[in-house]
Write an enzyme that holds these catalytic residues in place. Structure first.
Site, PDB file in Angstrom:
ATOM      1  N   ASP A  19       0.807  -1.221   0.000  1.00 31.98           N
ATOM      2  CA  ASP A  19       0.000   0.000   0.000  1.00 31.98           C
ATOM      3  C   ASP A  19       0.837   1.266   0.000  1.00 31.98           C
ATOM      4  O   ASP A  19       0.646   2.154  -0.831  1.00 31.98           O
ATOM      5  CB  ASP A  19      -0.925   0.040   1.227  1.00 31.98           C
ATOM      6  CG  ASP A  19      -2.019  -1.010   1.149  1.00 31.98           C
ATOM      7  OD1 ASP A  19      -1.935  -1.899   0.270  1.00 31.98           O
ATOM      8  OD2 ASP A  19      -2.950  -0.940   1.969  1.00 31.98           O
ATOM      9  N   ARG A  99      -0.913   5.881  17.763  1.00 32.86           N
ATOM     10  CA  ARG A  99      -1.124   6.843  16.675  1.00 32.86           C
ATOM     11  C   ARG A  99      -0.595   8.240  16.985  1.00 32.86           C
ATOM     12  O   ARG A  99       0.073   8.844  16.149  1.00 32.86           O
ATOM     13  CB  ARG A  99      -2.610   6.902  16.261  1.00 32.86           C
ATOM     14  CG  ARG A  99      -3.155   5.615  15.637  1.00 32.86           C
ATOM     15  CD  ARG A  99      -2.158   4.894  14.824  1.00 32.86           C
ATOM     16  NE  ARG A  99      -2.689   3.783  14.050  1.00 32.86           N
ATOM     17  CZ  ARG A  99      -1.933   2.917  13.414  1.00 32.86           C
ATOM     18  NH1 ARG A  99      -0.611   3.003  13.480  1.00 32.86           N
ATOM     19  NH2 ARG A  99      -2.467   1.928  12.724  1.00 32.86           N
ATOM     20  N   ASP A 128      -8.038   5.272  12.416  1.00 39.85           N
ATOM     21  CA  ASP A 128      -6.650   5.728  12.343  1.00 39.85           C
ATOM     22  C   ASP A 128      -6.489   7.041  11.577  1.00 39.85           C
ATOM     23  O   ASP A 128      -5.724   7.917  11.979  1.00 39.85           O
ATOM     24  CB  ASP A 128      -5.758   4.633  11.754  1.00 39.85           C
ATOM     25  CG  ASP A 128      -5.626   3.450  12.702  1.00 39.85           C
ATOM     26  OD1 ASP A 128      -5.630   3.675  13.921  1.00 39.85           O
ATOM     27  OD2 ASP A 128      -5.526   2.303  12.231  1.00 39.85           O
ATOM     28  N   SER A 180      -6.342  -7.640   8.522  1.00 38.86           N
ATOM     29  CA  SER A 180      -5.647  -6.370   8.707  1.00 38.86           C
ATOM     30  C   SER A 180      -5.032  -6.419  10.098  1.00 38.86           C
ATOM     31  O   SER A 180      -5.738  -6.509  11.101  1.00 38.86           O
ATOM     32  CB  SER A 180      -6.647  -5.217   8.599  1.00 38.86           C
ATOM     33  OG  SER A 180      -6.054  -4.032   9.076  1.00 38.86           O
TER      34      SER A 180
END
Ligand code: ARG
Length: 403
Positions: A19, A99, A128, A180
């Site tokens: 990605d 994060r 996210d 994921s």
């Protein structure tokens, strides 16, 4: 999609996977800009050697790797333990806590390398993107934000592979990932794939950080965790730095099958999502911390802090780490922890844990007061008669149902 704004140089959060490799090249094509790749090490245990070469082969002008493990555990994980922050009763916030530290350094790297924009590879459906971008807004409102997953017309993995092929982008693993996964020093999360059916049990092979409880040792283990002012500092009498301490507990708890959670959670963006988590060390920390608090916290302080915990968790989950309301909560939680020094002993056995002891040099617990034996007179049982009579006054005055 909207017409691309002009950017000169973009700092992209990059992992070297399919990605972000495709995003790297797409940014160059789309904006005719330079790209600086940024990779944060929060303990995801992905191979980082060769990453700069790979980024440059894909077109980056530079690649910066930052080791954030110590800062992540010390300044993000431990404050959450102090707050007993748990989202919707079970999620220990492993991804949500990482994060803000990733985004904070993303901005620093962007500024240091003269970028005027930042880009990330989070999709348009998850939490996210919100967490990254709220941090960008809070700390660097001048930077443009690019979220290719929301903008481009690549819709699937197949599209990405085709794009990579067309542009000669080096991609190593082309096998489709069944889930994921997001891993760091605090946890490993699994979403998507067969887990999208909330009735379907996860496959045993999926788990990474924990042994299955059935396969865990038949002999229980004991561990003593020491805290100073609410922060974990010791394991079995040995002082350890934050990252090493968490790593040690992950090993131990993981081998005993501790810390698995399977839940359907409410994402901030408005949808429900099934997630499976492994948080072995974190689970021990939360239990031990509570146990030390039980003898060191004043009752009313504890109950006030307990009212803040769900809100603290919600703000972390929703991405408001850098916000005025969160500063306020943190200050309150920190103040509550001044006397939380001591240690707790835990017994670990086949996926479960039990607190078996707690002690503290500043304990508020008084054996003298609590004893069922004759005490020296500090507590006069006769006082309880009046205490209950006054507490019961208005209860007795209230009309009963039959009236
Ligand atoms: N649902 C969890 C959260 O929102 C985990 C997200 C994992 N992220 C990922 N990109 N796989 O905190």
């Amino acid at each position: 999609m909207s017409a691309p704004k002009s950017v000169r140089r973009v700092c992209l959060a990059y992992s070297g996977g399919l990605d972000t490799s495709v995003i790297l090249r797409w940014l160059i094509e789309q904006y005719d800009c330079e790209v600086v790749a940024y990779c944060a090490d929060v303990g995801q245990e992905e191979e980082l050697s060769g990453l700069p070469e790979k980024a440059k082969a894909t077109g980056a002008v530079d690649c910066v790797i930052r080791d954030l493990r110590e800062e992540f555990v010390r300044d993000y994980v431990f404050p959450a333990v102090q707050a007993n922050a748990v989202y919707e009763g079970v999620y220990l916030l492993g991804t949500a806590l990482a994060r803000p530290v990733i985004a904070k350094h993303h901005i620093e790297v962007a500024r240091e390398t003269g970028c005027d924009a930042v880009a990330h590879g989070a999709t348009g459906k998850g939490n996210d993107q919100v967490r990254f971008e709220l941090t960008f807004r809070a700390l660097a409102p001048e930077l443009q934000v690019i979220a290719p997953w929301r903008d481009w017309d690549l819709r699937s993995r197949t599209d990405c592979l085709a794009y990579a092929e067309k542009h000669g982008i080096p991609v190593t693993a082309t096998l489709k990932k069944p889930y994921s996964i997001d891993r760091n020093l605090l946890h490993c999360s699994f979403e998507g794939g067969i887990l999208e059916d909330p009735w379907r049990a996860p496959e045993e092979e999926m788990f990474i950080l924990t042994q299955s409880p059935e396969e865990a040792p038949d002999v229980p283990a004991e561990v003593v965790i020491g805290f100073e002012e609410g922060c974990p500092v010791q394991v079995d009498g040995e002082r350890l730095e934050p990252a090493a301490l968490l790593q040690r507990l992950n090993q131990l708890a993981g081998s005993h099958g501790i810390g698995r959670v399977d839940m359907v959670e409410n994402r901030f963006v408005g949808l429900k999502c099934r997630g499976v988590y492994e948080t072995p060390g974190g689970t021990l920390l939360h239990a031990a911390h509570r146990a030390v608090e039980s003898i060191t916290l004043d009752r009313e302080v504890m109950h006030e802090r307990d009212r803040l915990s769900p809100r603290f968790a919600e703000l972390v989950y929703n991405g408001f780490w850098f916000s005025p309301e969160f500063d306020f909560l943190r200050a309150a939680v920190l103040r509550s922890q001044q006397n939380v020094t001591g240690e707790a002993r835990l017994k670990l056995y086949k996926g479960g844990l039990q607190v078996t002891g707690r002690q503290s040099p500043v304990s508020l617990y008084s054996e003298e007061l609590a004893t069922f034996e004759e005490d020296a007179g500090a507590y006069d049982q006769a006082d309880a008669t009046g205490f209950i009579r006054l507490q019961g006054l208005r209860l007795a005055a209230r009309p009963t149902d039959s009236d």
